[in-house]
Design a protein around this motif. Structure first.
Motif: not given
Length: 192
Positions: A95-101, A106-107
């Motif tokens: 979720a964090v990785e998608g948000f930063l990108s 989502r996770g």
């Protein structure tokens, strides 16, 4: 000053706790008396490792437990969402990785997690509950908690997840690139 210091990371706290019993049958008692049911990998790393090995001898998941993320003491992840702690942390990192990108991540483990918004404010959804979070403080707490967990897992339990620490560090660097000081352009010369 780092992004974490500027954003007040101490407002958010993340930790991992392992289940002491084989399972939870009384959710109300579990919620009311967490000390009877959980051991912290941070506060009692050796006891938690011992419990991991005891659980792993009987089932494939030695790490059944909870991840707690608190904001000034308020629990953001419902206590009933216990699962394999590796799965919980992986879902949070997704979720964090998608948000930063992209501004939306989502996770999933036994609950859906999403984090969407911008660097100033975001919605953190988990298990149907929505919390407003300050990403520049929330994300460092998640990354710090996951790093402590995977360090503990490798050093106390002997389980490795190749590339996970590098993945966490890459997200930390990406977050640092969004530093509040970077948002204000430096003047290259005198103003006209």
């Amino acid at each position: 000053m780092s992004v974490q210091e500027a954003a007040g990371e101490s407002a958010y706290q993340a930790q991992t706790l392992l289940l002491l019993p084989h399972t939870v049958t009384d959710l109300a008692d579990f919620t009311a008396n967490p000390d009877r049911y959980l051991v912290s990998i941070e506060a009692e790393p050796d006891r938690a490792a011992k419990r991991w090995f005891q659980r792993a001898a009987k089932n494939p998941y030695g790490g059944d437990g909870v991840v707690q993320i608190r904001y000034f003491g308020t629990q953001l992840i419902p206590s009933g969402l216990w699962d394999d702690t590796v799965a919980i942390w992986m879902a949070l990192l997704d979720a964090v990785e998608g948000f930063l990108s992209t501004g939306k991540g989502r996770g999933s483990f036994n609950a859906e997690i999403s984090l969407a918004g911008n660097l100033h404010t975001a919605g953190f959804w988990i298990g149907g509950a929505l919390h407003r979070v300050a990403p520049l403080a929330f994300i460092p707490a998640v990354l710090g908690g996951s790093k402590r967990y995977f360090d503990w897992l490798e050093n106390r339990v002997g389980r490795t997840h190749p590339g996970i620490l590098e993945r966490i560090e890459a997200m930390q660097r990406l977050l640092e690139s969004f530093s509040p000081t970077r948002a204000v352009p430096k003047e290259s010369g005198p103003r006209a």
